[in-house]
Design an enzyme around this catalytic site. Structure first.
Site, mmCIF file in Angstrom:
data_model
loop_
_atom_site.group_PDB
_atom_site.id
_atom_site.type_symbol
_atom_site.label_atom_id
_atom_site.label_comp_id
_atom_site.label_asym_id
_atom_site.label_seq_id
_atom_site.Cartn_x
_atom_site.Cartn_y
_atom_site.Cartn_z
ATOM 1 N N LYS A 152 9.133 -4.724 15.280
ATOM 2 C CA LYS A 152 9.237 -3.305 14.902
ATOM 3 C C LYS A 152 10.047 -2.509 15.932
ATOM 4 C CE LYS A 152 7.207 -2.680 10.880
ATOM 5 N NZ LYS A 152 7.950 -2.184 9.713
ATOM 6 N N GLN A 176 0.833 -1.218 0.000
ATOM 7 C CA GLN A 176 0.000 0.000 0.000
ATOM 8 C C GLN A 176 0.860 1.258 0.000
ATOM 9 O OE1 GLN A 176 -3.565 1.393 2.765
ATOM 10 N NE2 GLN A 176 -1.639 1.800 3.806
ATOM 11 N N ASP A 210 15.675 -9.502 -1.743
ATOM 12 C CA ASP A 210 14.859 -10.023 -0.648
ATOM 13 C C ASP A 210 15.467 -9.598 0.678
ATOM 14 O OD1 ASP A 210 13.553 -11.837 1.280
ATOM 15 O OD2 ASP A 210 12.758 -12.781 -0.530
ATOM 16 N N TYR A 270 4.864 -9.055 15.870
ATOM 17 C CA TYR A 270 5.072 -7.958 14.913
ATOM 18 C C TYR A 270 5.567 -6.704 15.647
ATOM 19 C CZ TYR A 270 3.927 -3.999 11.893
ATOM 20 O OH TYR A 270 3.993 -2.827 11.174
ATOM 21 N N SER A 288 6.262 1.680 13.726
ATOM 22 C CA SER A 288 4.807 1.525 13.865
ATOM 23 C C SER A 288 4.306 1.865 15.261
ATOM 24 C CB SER A 288 4.461 0.060 13.550
ATOM 25 O OG SER A 288 3.164 -0.241 13.961
ATOM 26 N N GLU A 336 2.266 0.136 16.671
ATOM 27 C CA GLU A 336 2.155 -1.143 17.379
ATOM 28 C C GLU A 336 3.269 -1.298 18.416
ATOM 29 O OE1 GLU A 336 -0.155 -4.053 17.119
ATOM 30 O OE2 GLU A 336 -1.239 -2.224 16.647
ATOM 31 N N LEU A 352 10.262 0.004 3.464
ATOM 32 C CA LEU A 352 8.845 -0.246 3.773
ATOM 33 C C LEU A 352 8.522 -1.737 3.795
ATOM 34 C CD1 LEU A 352 7.122 2.472 1.530
ATOM 35 C CD2 LEU A 352 8.268 2.721 3.728
ATOM 36 N N ALA A 353 9.402 -2.572 3.311
ATOM 37 C CA ALA A 353 9.083 -4.003 3.240
ATOM 38 C C ALA A 353 9.020 -4.597 4.642
ATOM 39 C CB ALA A 353 10.132 -4.731 2.406
ATOM 40 N N ALA A 354 8.040 -5.471 4.841
ATOM 41 C CA ALA A 354 7.877 -6.139 6.143
ATOM 42 C C ALA A 354 6.763 -7.165 6.035
ATOM 43 C CB ALA A 354 7.495 -5.121 7.226
HETATM 44 P P1 NAP Z 1 1.997 -3.984 2.994
HETATM 45 O O1 NAP Z 1 0.920 -3.485 2.094
HETATM 46 O O2 NAP Z 1 1.790 -5.247 3.749
HETATM 47 O O3 NAP Z 1 3.327 -4.139 2.099
HETATM 48 C C1 NAP Z 1 4.449 -4.835 2.565
HETATM 49 C C2 NAP Z 1 5.503 -4.885 1.483
HETATM 50 O O4 NAP Z 1 6.639 -5.611 1.957
HETATM 51 C C3 NAP Z 1 5.055 -5.583 0.196
HETATM 52 O O5 NAP Z 1 5.559 -4.861 -0.906
HETATM 53 C C4 NAP Z 1 5.762 -6.936 0.312
HETATM 54 O O6 NAP Z 1 6.030 -7.531 -0.932
HETATM 55 C C5 NAP Z 1 7.062 -6.504 0.954
HETATM 56 N N1 NAP Z 1 7.830 -7.620 1.549
HETATM 57 C C6 NAP Z 1 7.417 -8.454 2.531
HETATM 58 N N2 NAP Z 1 8.398 -9.332 2.812
HETATM 59 C C7 NAP Z 1 9.445 -9.049 1.994
HETATM 60 C C8 NAP Z 1 10.746 -9.604 1.797
HETATM 61 N N3 NAP Z 1 11.172 -10.653 2.518
HETATM 62 N N4 NAP Z 1 11.562 -9.049 0.884
HETATM 63 C C9 NAP Z 1 11.142 -8.021 0.139
HETATM 64 N N5 NAP Z 1 9.919 -7.449 0.258
HETATM 65 C C10 NAP Z 1 9.076 -7.960 1.174
HETATM 66 O O7 NAP Z 1 2.393 -2.870 4.064
HETATM 67 P P2 NAP Z 1 2.062 -1.286 4.098
HETATM 68 O O8 NAP Z 1 0.745 -1.089 4.751
HETATM 69 O O9 NAP Z 1 2.327 -0.699 2.778
HETATM 70 O O10 NAP Z 1 3.144 -0.790 5.151
HETATM 71 C C11 NAP Z 1 4.460 -0.416 4.736
HETATM 72 C C12 NAP Z 1 5.400 -0.520 5.927
HETATM 73 O O11 NAP Z 1 4.961 0.330 6.972
HETATM 74 C C13 NAP Z 1 5.505 -1.915 6.555
HETATM 75 O O12 NAP Z 1 6.821 -2.068 7.018
HETATM 76 C C14 NAP Z 1 4.546 -1.856 7.723
HETATM 77 O O13 NAP Z 1 4.912 -2.800 8.700
HETATM 78 C C15 NAP Z 1 4.738 -0.420 8.164
HETATM 79 N N6 NAP Z 1 3.614 0.229 8.816
HETATM 80 C C16 NAP Z 1 2.394 0.232 8.232
HETATM 81 C C17 NAP Z 1 1.356 0.916 8.836
HETATM 82 C C18 NAP Z 1 -0.015 0.979 8.211
HETATM 83 O O14 NAP Z 1 -0.952 1.356 8.919
HETATM 84 N N7 NAP Z 1 -0.156 0.680 6.931
HETATM 85 C C19 NAP Z 1 1.578 1.621 10.035
HETATM 86 C C20 NAP Z 1 2.856 1.612 10.592
HETATM 87 C C21 NAP Z 1 3.884 0.937 9.969
HETATM 88 P P3 NAP Z 1 5.014 -8.616 -1.628
HETATM 89 O O15 NAP Z 1 4.093 -7.797 -2.505
HETATM 90 O O16 NAP Z 1 5.966 -9.478 -2.391
HETATM 91 O O17 NAP Z 1 4.301 -9.339 -0.529
HETATM 92 O O1 F7E Z 2 -6.564 -4.240 13.122
HETATM 93 C C1 F7E Z 2 -9.444 -5.152 15.253
HETATM 94 C C2 F7E Z 2 -8.094 -5.733 15.652
HETATM 95 O O2 F7E Z 2 -5.441 -5.611 11.371
HETATM 96 C C3 F7E Z 2 -7.042 -3.071 13.745
HETATM 97 C C4 F7E Z 2 -0.886 -2.785 10.411
HETATM 98 O O3 F7E Z 2 -0.769 -1.959 9.280
HETATM 99 O O4 F7E Z 2 -1.520 -0.931 11.789
HETATM 100 C C5 F7E Z 2 -1.931 -2.215 11.352
HETATM 101 O O5 F7E Z 2 -2.066 -3.089 12.460
HETATM 102 C C6 F7E Z 2 -7.930 -3.422 14.934
HETATM 103 C C7 F7E Z 2 -7.312 -4.445 15.900
HETATM 104 O O6 F7E Z 2 -4.492 -3.329 12.031
HETATM 105 C C8 F7E Z 2 -11.023 -7.552 13.044
HETATM 106 O O7 F7E Z 2 -8.226 -6.598 16.775
HETATM 107 C C9 F7E Z 2 -11.562 -6.432 14.821
HETATM 108 O O8 F7E Z 2 -7.542 -4.006 17.217
HETATM 109 O O9 F7E Z 2 -6.539 -3.421 10.715
HETATM 110 P P1 F7E Z 2 -5.779 -4.194 11.719
HETATM 111 P P2 F7E Z 2 -3.444 -3.324 13.244
HETATM 112 O O10 F7E Z 2 -3.335 -4.635 13.901
HETATM 113 O O11 F7E Z 2 -3.756 -2.138 14.083
HETATM 114 C C10 F7E Z 2 -0.269 -0.897 12.491
HETATM 115 C C11 F7E Z 2 0.026 0.531 12.840
HETATM 116 C C12 F7E Z 2 0.823 -1.595 11.770
HETATM 117 O O12 F7E Z 2 1.980 -1.236 11.884
HETATM 118 C C13 F7E Z 2 0.469 -2.888 11.105
HETATM 119 O O13 F7E Z 2 1.434 -3.235 10.111
HETATM 120 O O14 F7E Z 2 -9.118 -4.040 14.431
HETATM 121 N N1 F7E Z 2 -10.291 -6.085 14.499
HETATM 122 N N2 F7E Z 2 -12.029 -7.320 13.945
HETATM 123 C C14 F7E Z 2 -9.924 -6.757 13.407
HETATM 124 N N3 F7E Z 2 -8.775 -6.745 12.692
HETATM 125 C C15 F7E Z 2 -8.708 -7.525 11.587
HETATM 126 N N4 F7E Z 2 -7.592 -7.501 10.829
HETATM 127 N N5 F7E Z 2 -9.755 -8.334 11.210
HETATM 128 C C16 F7E Z 2 -10.939 -8.377 11.904
HETATM 129 O O15 F7E Z 2 -11.869 -9.117 11.555
#
Ligand code: NAP
Ligand code: F7E
Length: 324
Positions: A152, A13, A57, A148, A124, A126, A79-81
């Site tokens: 992080k 994303q 990778d 996770y 994050s 988290e 950003l990969a994770a």
């Molecule tokens: P995402 O949609 O899950 O994308 C993760 C990316 O990491 C994908 O491109 C995936 O590639 C790649 N990846 C996973 N394992 C890899 C590996 N071993 N080598 C190379 N690439 C790999 O995550 P996102 O929501 O865009 O988030 C981006 C980053 O911000 C992540 O590190 C996430 O943990 C962190 N983060 C996200 C949020 C949020 O709310 N979205 C908040 C805080 C932090 P594939 O397409 O091949 O799977």
């Molecule tokens: O859950 C509750 C669940 O999976 C949010 C990642 O991007 O943000 C993300 O992590 C909340 C939690 O995100 C369902 O229990 C209820 O309390 O959308 P989520 P997350 O776990 O907050 C952080 C910042 C990151 O860094 C992470 O990479 O929603 N919840 N019912 C549910 N969650 C899911 N997935 N599915 C349910 O059915």
């Protein structure tokens, strides 16, 4: 001089939004992807003419060093994770390899090739887990609640350590949840908006969710990638909380999504299913983004209500198109 940015996780994303932002700024954008037997990169399909793709990778140090050596970026965005929290209980070791040690591998590659390269680590909210302070800020102590979150915390501190050990321009963005129509369908927001669209179009009768009481500080991913870029344009490297400063329950998201689709009350449709309840929950997240506002001039532009409406509308269009 045109700058070059290397993005790990470009197929995710955030990677797709960041690539768009950097292209608009005139960057040469290189994305790292891992080899798979199929080549489905739907989030960056519209960018393939404008970006370069290299193979690497996070699990493989040699490939990481080679990528940085070949691309010679000015900025690296890691950003990969493995980013889905529930999977981190099923695959804790792999999550540690990707999400924790992966950051070290990228930092090592940067240090070996050219320590002047600027580095961004995707930390994050988290990491705050069972929060010790409300709202959470850069100085709030970490108490992660999932493998996770633990991984992080490692990624965060190794970034700080490389900055302090080698004087590298390494920043950690502590980003709170950010969403969009490109969010993976397993995350709660997209699961809700996809489910709402299916119910609206008569393709589903119910939506099964876990804990509806958890509170999150949700923003729009397009706003959050701007903060990543800003962190690498400063006079000195630092860490920043990126958040909206507002929190909502999962049930608030559900309610507004059903209303946005014109379905009325969500209660007849939503079933609480224990399969989606986590072994340890993060109950409340709300960030204090005042340092980012003060020092980076960053503020979110999309409100929570507009974000929900944007995601519902996009999923109704997408599901309708797929069933036409
Ligand atoms: P995402 O949609 O899950 O994308 C993760 C990316 O990491 C994908 O491109 C995936 O590639 C790649 N990846 C996973 N394992 C890899 C590996 N071993 N080598 C190379 N690439 C790999 O995550 P996102 O929501 O865009 O988030 C981006 C980053 O911000 C992540 O590190 C996430 O943990 C962190 N983060 C996200 C949020 C949020 O709310 N979205 C908040 C805080 C932090 P594939 O397409 O091949 O799977
Ligand atoms: O859950 C509750 C669940 O999976 C949010 C990642 O991007 O943000 C993300 O992590 C909340 C939690 O995100 C369902 O229990 C209820 O309390 O959308 P989520 P997350 O776990 O907050 C952080 C910042 C990151 O860094 C992470 O990479 O929603 N919840 N019912 C549910 N969650 C899911 N997935 N599915 C349910 O059915």
């Amino acid at each position: 001089m045109q700058k070059t940015a290397l993005i790990t996780g470009i197929t995710g994303q955030d990677g797709s939004y960041l690539a768009e932002l950097l292209l608009a700024q005139g960057y040469r954008v290189v994305g790292m992807t891992r080899r798979t037997s199929t080549d489905v990169h739907e989030r960056i399909q519209h960018l393939v003419e404008d970006i370069e793709i290299v193979s690497g990778d996070l699990l493989d140090q040699t490939s990481m060093t080679k990528v940085v050596q070949t691309v010679r970026p000015d900025e690296v965005y890691n950003l990969a994770a493995q980013s889905f929290v529930p999977t981190s209980w099923d695959q804790p070791v792999l999550t540690g390899e990707f999400t924790a040690l992966g950051a070290t591998r990228v930092l090592e590659a940067v240090r070996a090739v050219d320590p002047a390269i600027r580095f961004y680590q995707a930390s994050s909210s988290e990491m705050f887990g069972k929060v010790t302070e409300v709202p959470q800020r850069e100085t709030t102590s970490f108490y992660p609640r999932s493998p996770y979150g633990v991984a992080k915390v490692y990624g965060h501190w190794i970034t700080v350590n490389y900055r302090e050990s080698y004087d590298m321009y390494a920043c950690s963005g502590i980003l709170f949840n950010h969403e969009s129509p490109r969010r993976g369908k397993e995350f709660v927001t997209r699961k809700i908006t996809d489910g709402v669209a299916r119910i609206k179009l008569g393709l589903a009768k119910e939506l099964r969710l876990g804990n509806l009481d958890a509170k999150r500080d949700w923003g729009f991913a397009g706003d959050y990638v701007r903060a990543m870029w800003l962190m690498l344009q400063q006079g000195h490297p630092d860490d920043y909380v990126i958040a909206t400063g507002r929190t909502h329950k999962v049930s608030d998201f559900v309610r507004i999504a059903f209303e946005a689709a014109g379905l009325g009350s969500y209660e007849p449709y939503v079933v609480v299913d224990p399969r989606f309840v986590r072994p340890a929950e993060v109950d409340l997240l709300i960030g204090d983004p005042s340092k980012a506002k003060r020092e980076l001039g960053w503020e979110p532009e999309v409100s929570f209500e507009d974000l929900v409406a944007m995601m519902v509308a996009a999923d109704i269009d997408r599901v309708a198109a797929a069933h036409r």
